[in-house]
Structure formats: structure tokens, C-alpha cells
Design a protein around this motif. Sequence first.
Motif, PDB file in Angstrom:
ATOM      1  N   ARG A  98       3.771   0.588 -18.917  1.00  0.00           N
ATOM      2  CA  ARG A  98       3.330   0.850 -17.439  1.00  0.00           C
ATOM      3  C   ARG A  98       2.388  -0.190 -16.944  1.00  0.00           C
ATOM      4  NH1 ARG A  98      -1.375   2.489 -17.580  1.00  0.00           N
ATOM      5  NH2 ARG A  98      -1.990   4.543 -18.523  1.00  0.00           N
ATOM      6  N   ASP A 151       3.622   0.370 -11.274  1.00  0.00           N
ATOM      7  CA  ASP A 151       4.568   1.132 -11.976  1.00  0.00           C
ATOM      8  C   ASP A 151       4.313   2.780 -11.461  1.00  0.00           C
ATOM      9  OD1 ASP A 151       6.282  -0.572 -12.996  1.00  0.00           O
ATOM     10  OD2 ASP A 151       5.307  -0.555 -14.846  1.00  0.00           O
ATOM     11  N   ASN A 208       4.383   3.672  -7.924  1.00  0.00           N
ATOM     12  CA  ASN A 208       5.752   3.611  -7.551  1.00  0.00           C
ATOM     13  C   ASN A 208       6.216   5.320  -8.022  1.00  0.00           C
ATOM     14  OD1 ASN A 208       8.240   3.158  -6.169  1.00  0.00           O
ATOM     15  ND2 ASN A 208       8.850   2.806  -8.256  1.00  0.00           N
ATOM     16  N   ALA A 266      13.506   4.448 -11.611  1.00  0.00           N
ATOM     17  CA  ALA A 266      12.446   3.646 -11.827  1.00  0.00           C
ATOM     18  C   ALA A 266      11.615   3.923 -13.245  1.00  0.00           C
ATOM     19  CB  ALA A 266      11.386   4.203 -10.588  1.00  0.00           C
ATOM     20  N   VAL A 288      10.746   1.231 -16.271  1.00  0.00           N
ATOM     21  CA  VAL A 288       9.365   1.142 -16.745  1.00  0.00           C
ATOM     22  C   VAL A 288       9.616   1.280 -18.261  1.00  0.00           C
ATOM     23  CG1 VAL A 288       7.044   2.188 -16.898  1.00  0.00           C
ATOM     24  CG2 VAL A 288       8.353   2.009 -14.782  1.00  0.00           C
TER      25      VAL A 288
END
Length: 123
Positions: free
Chosen positions: A17, A21, A24, A52, A56
Motif C-alpha cells: 500500500r 491507497d 482512497n 480498490a 492494492v
Amino acid sequence: MGVVLEKRLASRAAGRRTAADVGNLGRLLKLMEDAIGDPATYFGLDAQFHDAFMIVSGNRLARVVVLAIHEKARGSTRYNGSPDDQDILLGHRGHGEIYDAILTCAALDTGRAAPIPHPRPRV
């Protein structure tokens, strides 16, 4: 997404990450929290959170499989059921644990945070 898969993906994501990241995922988690009383909005954001999260993690195969299954399954009332606010709150706690595990990089390795299963349909 299954608990075992979520644990593995969270561990991978924790090691990969970036600050962007984390930002978000945190933004999506907050939007989901604000939408708990609106299941349609909540589950749309849930799909974005998981996408998402999988990006990641870097596990492209898991992402392709989950997206293919969910795309077809979301149209089925047998898959979706009729989750109530309590079901959504339970699933949301699991999302928070995923986020915390990614944020702290080690939470799942210690066994402290185990994602709670998402609401399942009542068949």
C-alpha cells in the motif's frame, strides 16, 4: 468475498500500500459508513471498496474471478437476499478491520483482526 481470501489479500495489500491507497480506501469506508441506511448506495460503494482493495493487493487473478462472479451474482436475489441495517453494520465492521489491517501492515499477522463475513442471503 470470503474471509480466507480477504485475510490473504489484506496481508498482501498491507505490504504494498501507498499513502494514496490508504487515503482512497479510507474515503470509501467513510462514504460507506454514511450510506449504511441506503443499501443500494452502500453496496455500490462496497463493490468499489473491494475493487480498490484487490488492486492494492496486486492479486490480479483474485480480482478477475471476484469481479466475474459478483457481476453475475448481484442480479440474483438468492445471492443478495434482503440485508437489513444490522447485516450491513456487521459487514461494515469487517470492512473497517480490513482497512485497519492494511493501515497497520501487521494486524492480520498477529491474528488480532479477522474480517467478519459479509451479510449472506437468507435463502
